[in-house]
Write a protein that holds these residues in place. Structure first.
Motif, PDB file in Angstrom:
ATOM      1  N   ALA A 232      -8.996 -12.935   3.874  1.00 56.71           N
ATOM      2  CA  ALA A 232      -8.494 -12.045   2.834  1.00 56.71           C
ATOM      3  C   ALA A 232      -7.487 -11.046   3.402  1.00 56.71           C
ATOM      4  O   ALA A 232      -6.426 -10.799   2.802  1.00 56.71           O
ATOM      5  N   ALA A 233      -7.799 -10.456   4.550  1.00 55.85           N
ATOM      6  CA  ALA A 233      -6.894  -9.476   5.153  1.00 55.85           C
ATOM      7  C   ALA A 233      -5.570 -10.113   5.549  1.00 55.85           C
ATOM      8  O   ALA A 233      -4.493  -9.530   5.349  1.00 55.85           O
ATOM      9  N   MET A 234      -5.626 -11.322   6.105  1.00 54.19           N
ATOM     10  CA  MET A 234      -4.392 -12.002   6.509  1.00 54.19           C
ATOM     11  C   MET A 234      -3.557 -12.378   5.288  1.00 54.19           C
ATOM     12  O   MET A 234      -2.321 -12.282   5.311  1.00 54.19           O
ATOM     13  N   ALA A 235      -4.216 -12.825   4.227  1.00 53.67           N
ATOM     14  CA  ALA A 235      -3.481 -13.159   3.012  1.00 53.67           C
ATOM     15  C   ALA A 235      -2.762 -11.930   2.462  1.00 53.67           C
ATOM     16  O   ALA A 235      -1.616 -12.012   1.991  1.00 53.67           O
TER      17      ALA A 235
ATOM     18  N   VAL B 268      -3.244  -4.467  -1.419  1.00 54.48           N
ATOM     19  CA  VAL B 268      -3.282  -4.751   0.021  1.00 54.48           C
ATOM     20  C   VAL B 268      -4.138  -3.727   0.750  1.00 54.48           C
ATOM     21  O   VAL B 268      -4.947  -4.077   1.620  1.00 54.48           O
ATOM     22  N   ALA B 269      -3.997  -2.449   0.390  1.00 53.73           N
ATOM     23  CA  ALA B 269      -4.804  -1.406   1.034  1.00 53.73           C
ATOM     24  C   ALA B 269      -6.292  -1.630   0.785  1.00 53.73           C
ATOM     25  O   ALA B 269      -7.121  -1.496   1.699  1.00 53.73           O
ATOM     26  N   VAL B 270      -6.650  -1.998  -0.442  1.00 55.61           N
ATOM     27  CA  VAL B 270      -8.062  -2.222  -0.783  1.00 55.61           C
ATOM     28  C   VAL B 270      -8.612  -3.436  -0.033  1.00 55.61           C
ATOM     29  O   VAL B 270      -9.719  -3.394   0.526  1.00 55.61           O
ATOM     30  N   VAL B 271      -7.846  -4.522   0.004  1.00 56.68           N
ATOM     31  CA  VAL B 271      -8.328  -5.746   0.654  1.00 56.68           C
ATOM     32  C   VAL B 271      -8.497  -5.547   2.157  1.00 56.68           C
ATOM     33  O   VAL B 271      -9.522  -5.914   2.739  1.00 56.68           O
ATOM     34  N   VAL B 272      -7.510  -4.957   2.799  1.00 53.78           N
ATOM     35  CA  VAL B 272      -7.591  -4.771   4.252  1.00 53.78           C
ATOM     36  C   VAL B 272      -8.678  -3.759   4.608  1.00 53.78           C
ATOM     37  O   VAL B 272      -9.418  -3.940   5.585  1.00 53.78           O
ATOM     38  N   THR B 273      -8.810  -2.694   3.815  1.00 53.01           N
ATOM     39  CA  THR B 273      -9.886  -1.730   4.061  1.00 53.01           C
ATOM     40  C   THR B 273     -11.250  -2.380   3.852  1.00 53.01           C
ATOM     41  O   THR B 273     -12.194  -2.145   4.625  1.00 53.01           O
TER      42      THR B 273
END
Length: 425
Positions: A37-40, A190-195
């Motif tokens: 998820a973070a890479m996507a 993106v901020a929500v997914v990576v966090t």
């Protein structure tokens, strides 16, 4: 929970007896899902923004050179941070994803609130590039550490998400012009997914090995380890200085540069020409190719597949000479994406195979910095590829780089292997 250190006949040590759930409270499948998820999400900054750049250029009055500068500085930051990020990862671990989330969001939000080229270079290219680079290193590190028995397939899947994860954003850009709201929404997502990934992923202990698989049998039994016949293991563990002196790490660095030159030439060429659909095809192809070739390389051999990928990527460049014909250009983008995308994932496995487990991420971080140089070279060739400056010459140069890279990959040899001597010599 108790563990045991065991050694295989290669002398490699494994920490056996602990499972991921006992160590982290979650299965290692969660580590994989969060990394994917973070890479996507991070991949949106490369392929998604490339698709949106033509609209930004029209709205802000930027030239094609300005667009290439925005992409070039981003690539330099994203790939250039790989080596220092691996050192940070060894100390700070997966906590690096927290600042990465902020940097990625800042990179995406910048074009929504300013048309200044200088500010976009600072916000998107520098901050966003550094953020995406941190995500890349952490997610590859998590994949290699939690899945040591199938590194090629898992790292191929994780790095592949960097490509196909941007496809939904590219599809939206294809339908509507990229506006401030789109960038702000993307930045928040993106901020929500990576966090969220940062809250889930954890590193295993050093030399951890999954319970239920005997590492001594895995090192010998091709029914457990399908890569044995085609991919010879490292003779010993190589730290970065030793790996560099072997001559093979510099050659791998150069090959990453060739792959990046082709990949960024394609991306920059399509961005400048406004071929949004072809960018989506490129992103999808490069992502899926990493997934498939990572698995295939266990059976067919990583060096052999790397040669094929470079050759395919090089030959596909000539399809760009189809000019404004959308069908042939999209097909060429797909084939080129398969070749260039496969190269990155194959090199992760090759670095691990030849230089050992202990410094896989550090050695690959050094190799990956070749993308910074090669990517800038590719974009410079785009700048020289207008009809007035010799479009055919630039395409031929990039295609020739791929073919020569395939030949150079044939020179790769496992370091430390004794040279064969004929009797009497």
């Amino acid at each position: 929970m108790s563990f045991t250190l065991v050694s295989d006949f290669h002398g490699r040590q494994y920490r056996v007896g602990e499972n991921a759930t006992d160590l982290t409270g979650r299965s290692r499948a969660w580590m994989l899902r969060a990394s994917l998820a973070a890479m996507a999400a991070a991949g949106l900054l490369q392929y998604g923004l490339a698709a949106a750049l033509p609209a930004l250029a029209r709205g802000n009055g930027w030239s094609s050179t300005d667009v290439l500068c925005v992409l070039g500085l981003w690539v330099a930051g994203q790939a250039g941070v790989a080596a220092p990020a691996t050192a940070l990862y060894r100390r700070a671990g997966t906590r690096l994803l927290f600042p990465a989330a902020v940097l990625c969001a800042a990179g995406l939000a910048t074009p929504a609130h300013t048309g200044s080229l200088t500010l976009v270079l600072l916000g998107y290219s520098v901050l966003g590039g550094l953020g995406a680079g941190l995500v890349y290193v952490v997610c590859i590190g998590v994949a290699t550490e939690w899945f040591p028995e199938r590194i090629a397939g898992v790292t191929g899947a994780v790095s592949g998400a960097f490509g196909y994860g941007a496809v939904p954003f590219v599809a939206v850009v294809y339908v509507v012009d990229a506006g401030p709201i789109l960038f702000d929404v993307a930045a928040v997502l993106v901020a929500v997914v990576v966090t969220g990934a940062a809250l889930v992923v954890r590193r295993p202990p050093e030399r951890w090995w999954p319970a239920g698989i005997d590492p001594r049998l895995w090192a010998l039994d091709r029914r457990l380890n399908r890569s044995i016949p085609a991919n010879a293991p490292a003779i010993r563990s190589y730290r970065p200085a030793d790996a560099w002196r072997s001559g093979m790490l510099p050659l791998m660095w150069a090959l990453v540069g060739v792959i990046a030159a082709m990949a960024l030439f394609d991306l920059g060429y399509l961005a400048v020409s406004g071929s949004t659909a072809a960018i989506g095809v490129l992103a999808l192809a490069t992502g899926l190719a990493r997934v498939v070739t990572g698995r295939l390389s266990d059976r067919l051999g990583r060096r052999r597949m790397l040669m094929a990928a470079l050759l395919l990527g090089g030959l596909a460049q000539f399809g760009l000479l189809a000019g404004g014909e959308p069908g042939p250009v999209a097909l060429s983008a797909a084939v080129a994406g398969v070749g260039t995308g496969a190269g990155y994932s194959l090199l992760v496995g090759l670095v691990r195979d030849w230089f050992g487990d202990e410094a896989t991420l550090v050695n690959y971080g050094l190799v990956y910095t070749g993308k910074a140089v090669g990517g800038v070279v590719g974009l410079l060739l785009v700048a020289a590829s207008s009809p007035a400056r010799g479009e055919i010459v630039a395409v031929v140069v990039v295609g020739a780089l791929g073919v020569l890279g395939a030949c150079a990959a044939g020179l790769l040899r496992r370091p430390g292997r004794p040279a064969l001597r004929l009797p009497g010599r």
